[in-house]
Each structure stands twice: as structure tokens, then as C-alpha cells.
Design a protein around this motif. Structure first.
Motif, PDB file in Angstrom:
ATOM      1  N   THR A   1      11.921  34.072  33.554  1.00 20.48           N
ATOM      2  CA  THR A   1      13.110  34.881  33.837  1.00 20.48           C
ATOM      3  C   THR A   1      12.994  35.422  35.259  1.00 20.48           C
ATOM      4  O   THR A   1      12.010  36.087  35.593  1.00 20.48           O
ATOM      5  CB  THR A   1      13.201  36.056  32.848  1.00 20.48           C
ATOM      6  OG1 THR A   1      13.142  35.543  31.515  1.00 20.48           O
ATOM      7  CG2 THR A   1      14.512  36.814  33.038  1.00 20.48           C
TER       8      THR A   1
ATOM      9  N   SER B   1      19.506  36.551  33.292  1.00 19.00           N
ATOM     10  CA  SER B   1      19.092  36.348  31.908  1.00 19.00           C
ATOM     11  C   SER B   1      18.531  34.939  31.789  1.00 19.00           C
ATOM     12  O   SER B   1      18.784  34.086  32.631  1.00 19.00           O
ATOM     13  CB  SER B   1      20.281  36.501  30.958  1.00 19.00           C
ATOM     14  OG  SER B   1      21.114  35.365  31.074  1.00 19.00           O
ATOM     15  N   ASN B   2      17.813  34.700  30.738  1.00 15.68           N
ATOM     16  CA  ASN B   2      17.190  33.388  30.545  1.00 15.68           C
ATOM     17  C   ASN B   2      18.226  32.273  30.442  1.00 15.68           C
ATOM     18  O   ASN B   2      18.050  31.163  30.954  1.00 15.68           O
ATOM     19  CB  ASN B   2      16.335  33.433  29.281  1.00 15.68           C
ATOM     20  CG  ASN B   2      15.062  32.632  29.463  1.00 15.68           C
ATOM     21  OD1 ASN B   2      14.676  32.363  30.591  1.00 15.68           O
ATOM     22  ND2 ASN B   2      14.439  32.277  28.379  1.00 15.68           N
TER      23      ASN B   2
ATOM     24  N   ASN C   1      19.630  31.342  33.742  1.00 13.34           N
ATOM     25  CA  ASN C   1      18.645  30.624  34.542  1.00 13.34           C
ATOM     26  C   ASN C   1      18.706  29.128  34.310  1.00 13.34           C
ATOM     27  O   ASN C   1      18.630  28.336  35.246  1.00 13.34           O
ATOM     28  CB  ASN C   1      17.224  31.074  34.181  1.00 13.34           C
ATOM     29  CG  ASN C   1      16.910  32.417  34.802  1.00 13.34           C
ATOM     30  OD1 ASN C   1      17.641  32.873  35.662  1.00 13.34           O
ATOM     31  ND2 ASN C   1      15.838  33.016  34.345  1.00 13.34           N
TER      32      ASN C   1
ATOM     33  N   SER D   1       7.392  33.944  30.061  1.00 14.00           N
ATOM     34  CA  SER D   1       7.508  34.219  28.622  1.00 14.00           C
ATOM     35  C   SER D   1       6.136  34.130  27.942  1.00 14.00           C
ATOM     36  O   SER D   1       5.230  33.443  28.421  1.00 14.00           O
ATOM     37  CB  SER D   1       8.485  33.245  27.968  1.00 14.00           C
ATOM     38  OG  SER D   1       7.803  32.057  27.644  1.00 14.00           O
TER      39      SER D   1
END
Lengths: 357, 171
Positions: B40, B45-46, B49, B160
Motif C-alpha cells: 500500500t 488504498s490497496n 493501487n 502486507s
């Protein structure tokens, strides 16, 4: 006969092995995989040392010097080994004494990965060797004998055993064909100047027998250090046309390499080798009388023994993919326990170039 | 006839092996892409991305072809852009991920790239010890990777927990 038997053994094993080299090779399949799935792919398979390429061509040069005498672990000087007129002739001194043996081997090899877990290779050695002698025979006080030619061609099959993690286990089965000459001749003192006689065992280019090549190896790859070990053997079969059989050979080797970067990997290796003495005898090398062996290298009991060596090596890759690589090696014995009276091994230097495609 | 059959079987197995010559590069490229999906970047936000991910690579890097093939094969809606750069050093590159070769390391400042929130990835040995973020390496027959978490401190990039668990080494 043995060759036929070996081929009959290898072919059924080959047919049992899977043909699939790697399950996912298509970009569209790979892009859909999870990270865990990607990390579980057997990328390097059985050909990790080949960089994943199915073929390789290799040229290897090996130079070995043998000089200075030893009996068991005891060093002997030349005077103790050579027979001088006026002194007592015994089974431990000789009228002809080799002082330095030099052997150069140029080996050309190619190999092919048949499947993920099975590859085959063939190696053809060209051998050059010469020996300096000292003797009490008139006209032969110092003389040199040289031989050269093709040695014993080796065929090998390499099997990768199922395993998980970073370990790779292999079993290699091969056969050495008696293509090297055992009838090399030279002008020796045996029958005087100008006559050519069959040369001693060390000067011959082959074993004269079909020999089984059996080995197993283990390797582990870490972040920067790879290490492994191997057990190699040469099992001689039968007796050759000159009524002898070279000794069986068993070697244990451990090694480690440091991956300095993608292009340079220095390493160290330690090996221990046991070689049996020669079984049988080439009667053409003997002379009549109570002491039939004119030189130590004509006595079949003066062969084999135990040797331990330490070696340093460096692998250099031309590109990061390492399709073309060079290996430099230097090996030095630190322990030798020799059968009978023998010339001891000195430094061995090896260079090789390998191209994978 | 029996031997002809055997030769054909051997030949067919050989063709299968030849088809995977570039497998190593393809898997490395896939690992690059997959790792990037679990990172991230600051103020993103993921999910965003994944759509906007820009992977930069110098055009003489040995993974260029594999990453191009992968970019061409990716599914719609789950994409990354591959940006070829002439030279990383001295160039203000706008990338989420920079894939570096051993030769690139002489011309880049890995700390500066980390401060700019650029995740650096390489298959060069000792890359993470030199300050790179992700080092892809061989682990036996498989691929593995190591992580240097310094980029998190320097730029707020978040790695993560999943990739941290899968890493061979985290420093």
C-alpha cells in the motif's frame, strides 16, 4: 554385454519419468497465480545448475602433477627407492624410477535434459601424459615417455529424486566404455634402446574394462550460500585384454559456494577418495628373475590408497543468466596413505567452460 | 521399431523441456507483480493501487521481456503499467516499483528511492543488505524473496502481513 544391460536398465526408467518440465510457463497462466502458488513452482527442476536450459556443452581441462615418493603415509627420497649397483636389490627398490608424471586431460561433454527429473550426458576425454624417469640402465639414465589419445568415453544418466524445499537429491548411473588404449608402447630400458614395449598401467589411456559409474549427490541452496555433498564410485567389471583390472574407486566430497553476486561464486571443497589396488597383472611389464618389477609403477600392488584433498574454486558467469560460465579450480592433497611404494599426487588445476542453451 | 518409438518419446519430452527456457524470468516477473499487489502506497488504498500500479524497468534489464509478456497477458481491470526507462540514475522516475539489475545499482541511490516511496526489487544477491526493498532469489528448486522494511519507515509504504509471512528473510 554390460553396456547393453545398462541401456536396458536406463530406458525403462526414462519412460517412467514425467515429460512435463514445469506446469506453468504461459504468461496468462502465471499472471493468475497467487504469490504462494508462484513460490511453490519448481522453477529450477532437476537442472538447477544448468540455469533451466535443456542442453549444455562443456570443455574441461585438468592438469595433474605426480612426483616424489611415499610408502603408506611415509615420504621416501629417491635414494631409498632406486636400486644402485653394489647395494642389495629388494622388492622395495627399483632399477628404473619415475620422477615426475604429468597428466593433462581435455574433456568434451554434452548433456541434455530429457525431462524435469532426468538428464543424460556424454563425456569424451583426450589425454596427454608423460613421465620423466631416472634409471641405472646404460643409455637410459634419464628418459621421458609420453602417450596421448582418446580416453574412456563416459555415458551418464542423472535422476532427480522427489523432494521438497531447498534440497536437491540426485542419483547418477553411467557406464565408462573401454575406448582408451591399454596397449600404448614406448622405448623403455626393458629390452634396450630402440625397442618398443608396452608401457606401465599409469601410462595407458583407458581401463580396458566396462566400468559402472554410480553416484549420488545432495545440494541445498540458501540466500547466498549453496552447499552439498556427493558419493561417487567407479566399479570395474571383469578383466581387460591384458589380464588386469584397475582398482574400484570411491569418493566422498563436500562443498560450499558463496553467491557473491549473479556472476561470481567462489567456493571450497573437501574430498576423500579410496582406490583399490590393481587386480591381476600385465605380464608384459615384468622381467624374469626374483624381482619381476623393474619399476614401482609396474607392480600392481603399488596402486590405490586413500587421499584427502582440499580445493578452492570460482565460478564466473558471463551474463546474469549464466548461460556461459567458467570454472577455475585448484586442488591440493593434505593426506595420502598410498598402497605400496608410489609417486604422490601434487597440485591439480582445472579450468572449464560451460554453455547452456 | 521398438527403438524408433523410444527415440520419439525421448524427442517429445525434449520439446517439452525446451519450451520452458524463459520460465525463470517469467516466474520472477510474476513474483514482482504479485508482491506489488500487496503493497500500500501512501494515501492510496490497496484496490486503487492495483489499477494504477506503475512498474519501471531499465530497457536493458534481463526481465524486460518477461514483464512485457506478463503485462500483455494480464486481465482487464487488474492491470499494471510497464514503464521502460533509459537510465534510473539522475532521472526523476514516477514509479511505484523499480526493477533493478546488478548494473543499475552503481547508478541509483536506494535510500532516496525508498524516501520517494519507490519499492525497489532485484534478483541481485545481497540486494536487501545494500538497502533495496525486495530481493528475489533462488531457494532450492523454487523462487523466494527477502524484504528490507526500511521503506516503511522512510516513506510510509506498507507491506502486507501476507508477504512478510512468505518472505525467507525480513530485516
Amino acid at each position: 554385454m554390460l553396456f547393453t544391460k545398462t541401456i536396458r536398465l536406463i530406458i525403462p526408467l526414462l519412460l517412467l519419468l514425467p515429460a512435463k518440465a514445469m506446469p506453468q510457463t504461459n504468461p496468462s497462466e502465471l499472471v493468475g497465480l497467487t504469490l504462494e502458488e508462484l513460490l511453490s513452482i519448481n522453477v529450477y527442476g532437476g537442472n538447477a545448475l544448468n540455469g533451466g536450459k535443456p542442453w549444455f556443452l562443456q570443455y574441461a581441462y585438468r592438469s595433474l602433477e605426480i612426483g616424489g615418493y611415499q610408502h603408506g603415509t611415509n615420504r621416501l627420497n629417491l635414494e631409498e627407492v632406486s636400486f644402485s649397483p653394489g647395494s642389495a636389490r629388494t622388492a622395495s627398490n627399483y632399477p628404473v624410477v619415475p620422477t615426475l608424471i604429468t597428466q593433462n586431460i581435455h574433456a568434451f561433454s554434452t548433456g541434455y535434459r530429457v525431462s524435469e527429473s532426468f538428464s543424460v550426458s556424454v563425456s569424451v576425454p583426450l589425454i596427454e601424459q608423460d613421465t620423466d624417469h631416472y634409471s641405472i640402465v646404460p643409455g637410459f639414465s634419464e628418459f621421458n615417455i609420453a602417450t596421448d589419445g582418446i580416453g574412456d568415453i563416459a555415458l551418464n544418466g542423472s535422476f532427480i529424486l522427489p523432494s521438497s524445499g531447498s534440497h536437491i537429491y540426485t542419483v547418477n548411473v553411467g557406464v565408462s566404455l573401454p575406448t582408451g588404449s591399454i596397449d600404448e608402447t614406448g622405448d623403455t630400458p626393458r629390452n634396450g634402446p630402440g625397442t618398443f614395449e608396452r608401457l606401465p598401467y599409469t601410462m595407458q589411456l583407458g581401463s580396458g574394462t566396462y566400468d559402472l559409474l554410480l553416484s549420488t549427490s545432495f545440494s541445498n541452496s540458501g540466500q547466498v550460500i549453496d552447499y552439498g555433498g556427493s558419493l561417487n564410485s567407479i566399479i570395474r567389471q571383469g578383466t581387460n585384454d591384458n589380464d588386469y583390472r584397475l582398482g574400484n574407486n570411491y569418493a566422498l566430497r563436500g562443498w560450499a559456494t558463496y553467491r557473491w553476486n549473479q556472476r561470481f561464486q567462489p567456493g571450497v571443497a573437501v574430498s576423500f577418495r579410496h582406490t583399490d589396488d590393481i587386480q591381476g597383472m600385465d605380464l608384459g611389464l615384468t622381467v624374469p628373475g626374483p624381482f619381476p618389477f623393474p619399476a614401482s609403477i609396474t607392480d600392481p600392488d603399488n596402486f590405490g590408497g586413500k587421499k584427502a584433498k582440499v580445493g578452492f574454486n570460482a565460478r564466473i558467469c558471463v551474463q546474469e543468466s549464466c548461460d556461459l560460465s567458467f570454472l577455475f579450480e585448484i586442488n591440493k592433497p593434505f593426506y595420502q596413505d598410498l598402497n605400496g611404494i608410489q609417486v604422490r599426487e601434487k597440485t591439480e588445476i582445472a579450468l572449464s567452460a560451460k554453455f547452456s542453451f | 521399431m521398438r527403438y524408433v518409438t523410444i527415440l520419439l518419446l525421448v524427442f517429445s519430452q525434449g520439446l517439452a523441456a525446451a519450451a520452458v527456457d524463459d520460465a525463470e524470468s517469467l516466474v520472477k516477473a510474476s513474483v514482482v507483480y504479485n508482491i506489488a499487489r500487496f503493497v500500500t502506497w501512501p494515501e492510496k488504498s490497496n484496490e486503487e493501487n492495483a489499477a494504477d500500479l506503475i512498474i519501471c524497468i531499465q530497457n536493458d534489464n534481463h526481465l524486460v521481456t518477461a514483464l512485457s509478456d506478463l503485462a500483455a497477458a494480464q486481465a482487464r481491470g487488474d492491470t499494471f503499467s510497464l514503464r521502460l526507462v533509459e537510465r534510473f540514475g539522475g532521472q526523476n522516475v514516477d514509479c511505484h516499483v523499480a526493477v533493478l539489475s546488478e548494473d543499475d545499482l552503481d547508478q541509483v541511490d536506494l535510500s532516496a528511492m525508498a524516501r520517494d516511496a519507490i519499492l525497489t526489487i532485484s534478483d541481485t544477491a545481497e540486494f536487501v543488505n545494500a538497502g533495496g526493498s525486495i530481493e528475489i532469489s533462488r531457494v532450492g528448486r523454487n523462487m523466494g524473496f527477502s524484504i528490507n522494511r526500511r521503506i516503511e519507515e522512510l516513506s510510509g509504504v506498507l507491506l502486507s502481513s501476507q508477504i512478510l509471512q512468505l518472505a525467507q528473510k525480513v530485516i
